[in-house]
Scaffold this active site. Structure first.
Site, short mmCIF file in Angstrom:
data_model
loop_
_atom_site.label_atom_id
_atom_site.label_comp_id
_atom_site.label_asym_id
_atom_site.label_seq_id
_atom_site.Cartn_x
_atom_site.Cartn_y
_atom_site.Cartn_z
N GLY A 10 9.31 6.09 -2.29
CA GLY A 10 9.08 4.69 -1.95
C GLY A 10 8.94 3.87 -3.21
O GLY A 10 9.25 4.32 -4.33
N GLY A 11 8.44 2.65 -3.05
CA GLY A 11 8.33 1.75 -4.20
C GLY A 11 7.50 2.32 -5.33
O GLY A 11 7.90 2.25 -6.51
N GLY A 13 6.83 5.47 -6.08
CA GLY A 13 7.52 6.57 -6.72
C GLY A 13 8.67 6.12 -7.61
O GLY A 13 8.86 6.64 -8.71
N ASP A 208 1.11 13.76 4.09
CA ASP A 208 1.38 15.09 3.56
C ASP A 208 0.88 15.26 2.13
O ASP A 208 0.34 16.31 1.76
CB ASP A 208 2.88 15.39 3.60
CG ASP A 208 3.50 15.14 4.96
OD1 ASP A 208 2.92 15.62 5.95
OD2 ASP A 208 4.54 14.47 5.03
N HIS A 229 -3.45 -4.46 10.85
CA HIS A 229 -2.78 -5.75 10.67
C HIS A 229 -2.97 -6.58 11.93
O HIS A 229 -2.80 -6.07 13.04
CB HIS A 229 -1.29 -5.55 10.38
CG HIS A 229 -0.65 -6.74 9.75
ND1 HIS A 229 -0.37 -7.89 10.47
CD2 HIS A 229 -0.27 -6.99 8.48
CE1 HIS A 229 0.18 -8.78 9.65
NE2 HIS A 229 0.25 -8.25 8.43
N ARG A 266 -7.88 -9.96 6.63
CA ARG A 266 -7.25 -9.28 7.75
C ARG A 266 -8.25 -8.61 8.70
O ARG A 266 -8.04 -8.58 9.91
CB ARG A 266 -6.26 -8.23 7.22
CG ARG A 266 -5.00 -8.86 6.66
CD ARG A 266 -4.05 -7.81 6.12
NE ARG A 266 -2.81 -8.43 5.66
CZ ARG A 266 -1.84 -7.78 5.04
NH1 ARG A 266 -1.96 -6.49 4.81
NH2 ARG A 266 -0.76 -8.42 4.64
N HIS A 326 -2.26 -0.28 9.94
CA HIS A 326 -1.24 -0.78 9.02
C HIS A 326 -1.28 -0.16 7.63
O HIS A 326 -0.26 0.21 7.08
CB HIS A 326 -1.38 -2.30 8.92
CG HIS A 326 -0.43 -2.96 7.98
ND1 HIS A 326 0.94 -2.91 8.15
CD2 HIS A 326 -0.65 -3.68 6.84
CE1 HIS A 326 1.53 -3.60 7.17
NE2 HIS A 326 0.59 -4.04 6.36
N GLU A 350 0.08 3.91 -2.02
CA GLU A 350 -0.85 3.97 -0.90
C GLU A 350 -1.56 5.31 -0.79
O GLU A 350 -2.66 5.39 -0.22
CB GLU A 350 -0.11 3.67 0.41
CG GLU A 350 -1.04 3.35 1.56
CD GLU A 350 -0.30 2.90 2.81
OE1 GLU A 350 -0.96 2.78 3.86
OE2 GLU A 350 0.93 2.67 2.74
N SER A 366 -0.43 -5.07 -2.10
CA SER A 366 0.12 -3.70 -2.04
C SER A 366 1.37 -3.56 -2.91
O SER A 366 1.50 -2.60 -3.67
CB SER A 366 0.41 -3.30 -0.59
OG SER A 366 1.35 -4.16 0.01
#
Length: 533
Positions: A10-11, A13, A208, A229, A266, A326, A350, A366
């Site tokens: 993801g972002g 990584g 994981d 959220h 939130r 979320h 995250e 985030s």
């Protein structure tokens, strides 16, 4: 030259991969899915950064601290906020197509909990466009990708408490593989899929990496803090971005009346919606007054999602919504260099707890976190690997995990784990959700421990070797069970209400007793928990 293994594409990584590559390392990115399918693609609202004179970095720091409800680390928050303008400029330089204002500058919108409009955005596709941009840059940099690798365990030298790499199930072939490295970066995302259909997350967000880190000896922090959220589509839990409220959207109750401050933090907005739904049965998001041209230009994805998944057109109709799980504030405890309690094991995004979100994440932080700390983490991993190269040595982990995968095939299937998984999601949503109490939490803990006992009777039906997604999903379920126990034990231990953790049997915040972080870990397979400053 250091060899850095990054688990997760993801972002976080991909930013870490680029940073490590810039530092001269050999980089391998291993993930169970394709990079463009990561959860980063669902981060729609924007990336916080102070770019204009009407805002200040100190305000950004203060907003983040206030949202964290007393559990944010001011030094690390300041590091992130001070690096934010540089992070946005870096994203701009590698080709992220930010939306522009009338003067041609990067456009910004205000998100919930912010004192100013500082979320830099690309329509309502910010995370998706960032992800594709990063992936393109990684391919140009010659970074090696090993997709379709499901993380089993980390390889750790027990004498030195040093990570040596990781083992994976190659999903396509069914073989168990190992990848050795001088440093490992965990970037596997959160654990929102625990909530099943009650989550905005993809089914891949099964935690994981956190489960493997715990088994390797790492500690987890603040696992009880899970952000809901406020605005997910009522029937599907598909995310409707905070950008819709940032643009001026209203929240309406069943009587079509506004009932809360739309851009409050939130946790506050989500509980207000939950209360309205309990009392009157329905809550809506109204963006009709923004006009079709504005919606098509600034919020095109929100319109399409409402049309596809709810069968309504928000240009003309109200959007039925509900709060959904979320974002995971909790994660692998790391120090200022992003390293865990296991030497050479780093974490970012995250799955990590940099102690910047505390009890409740500020909207727009985030994507910022994954860029700022991804760049920092990649550099620190290279530095560690250069200074501490691993030696090739025998380690039993590959043999253990090969035997584990073979052994799972002999598990009976007397109990359908998919049914148990759905049950877990439902009881988590009802009892470990927006509001909690001791009785409900302990009931969930009892159910989890029963599932742990029954796991050998829930094996996969599919006994084939190649492309066995049934096997993967069973192992994912085992990880969910392992993490869910840690979440619930942490929630039971925190007898107060703070941010996203709201106890109806202890509705007040108690800084004297609980102004600290929950820490969970395992010793000889036994769950341990404590509070630390």
């Amino acid at each position: 030259m250091a060899k850095v293994l990054i688990i997760g594409s993801g972002g976080a990584g991909l930013v870490s991969a680029l940073s490590a590559r810039e530092g001269g390392a050999e980089v391998i990115v291993a993930s169970k899915t394709l990079p463009t399918r990561s959860q980063t693609s669902m981060a729609q609202g924007g990336m916080n950064a102070v770019l204009g004179n009407e805002d200040t970095v100190s305000d950004h720091i203060e907003d983040t601290l206030r949202s964290s409800a007393g559990l944010g680390d001011e030094k690390r928050i300041a590091f992130m906020c001070e690096k934010a303008p540089e992070a946005v400029r870096w994203c701009n330089s590698i080709g992220l197509p930010f939306s522009r204002d009338e003067s041609g500058e990067i456009a910004r919108r205000r998100l919930g909990g912010a004192s100013a409009a500082r979320a830099c955005y690309a329509q309502d596709y910010t995370g998706l466009k960032l992800l594709h941009t990063l992936y393109d840059q990684c391919l140009k940099a010659g970074i090696e990708f090993k997709n379709g690798r499901f993380l089993l365990n980390l390889i750790v030298d027990e004498v030195t408490n040093r990570v040596l790499g990781a083992t994976f199930l190659h999903i396509e072939t069914g073989e168990v593989e190992e990848i050795r490295a001088d440093a490992v970066i965990m970037a596997t995302g959160g654990y929102g899929a625990l909530y099943g259909k009650h989550s905005t997350n993809s089914v891949q967000a099964t935690g994981d990496g956190l489960a493997a880190a715990v088994r390797a000896g790492a500690k987890l922090a603040d696992m009880e803090f899970i952000q809901f959220h406020p605005t997910a589509l009522k029937n599907s839990s598909i995310l409707i971005s905070e950008s819709a409220r940032g643009a001026g959207g209203y929240l309406l109750n069943a009587n079509y009346e506004r009932f809360t401050k739309e851009l409050a933090p939130r946790d506050v907005v989500a509980r207000a919606i939950g209360d309205e739904m309990s009392a009157n049965g329905a809550v809506y998001l109204d963006i009709r007054h923004l006009g079709e041209d504005f919606i098509n230009h600034e919020l095109p994805q929100e319109r399409k999602l409402a049309q596809i998944y709810e069968g309504i057109d928000p240009v003309h109709e109200l959007i039925p919504i509900k709060p959904s799980a979320h974002y995971s504030m909790g994660g692998i405890e790391v120090n200022e260099a992003c390293m865990s309690s296991v030497n050479g094991l780093f974490a970012v995004g995250e799955c990590a707890n940099h102690k910047i979100h505390g009890a409740n994440r500020l909207g727009g932080n985030s994507l910022l976190e994954l860029v700022v700390f991804g760049r920092h983490c990649g550099a620190k991993a290279v530095e560690y690997g250069d200074q501490n190269p691993t030696l090739v040595s025998d380690n039993p982990q590959l043999a253990k995990d090969t035997n584990f995968v073979r052994g799972v095939m002999y598990f009976t299937n007397q109990i359908d784990f998919y049914q148990k998984q759905e049950m877990l999601a439902n009881i988590f949503y009802n009892n470990v959700g927006l509001v909690r109490d001791d009785m409900g939490l302990k009931a969930v803990l009892g159910a989890i421990r029963q599932m742990q006992k029954e796991l050998p009777f829930m094996g996969p039906r599919d006994k084939s070797k190649m492309c066995n997604t049934n096997l993967v999903e069973f192992i994912e379920f085992g990880n969910k069970i392992e993490l869910s126990e840690m979440i619930v034990v942490s929630a039971i231990s925190r007898v107060e209400s703070r941010g996203a953790h709201y106890r109806i049997d202890a509705p007040a915040r108690n800084d004297r007793m609980f102004g600290a972080h929950t820490i969970t870990w395992k010793e000889d397979g036994v769950l341990c928990a404590d509070f630390i400053q």
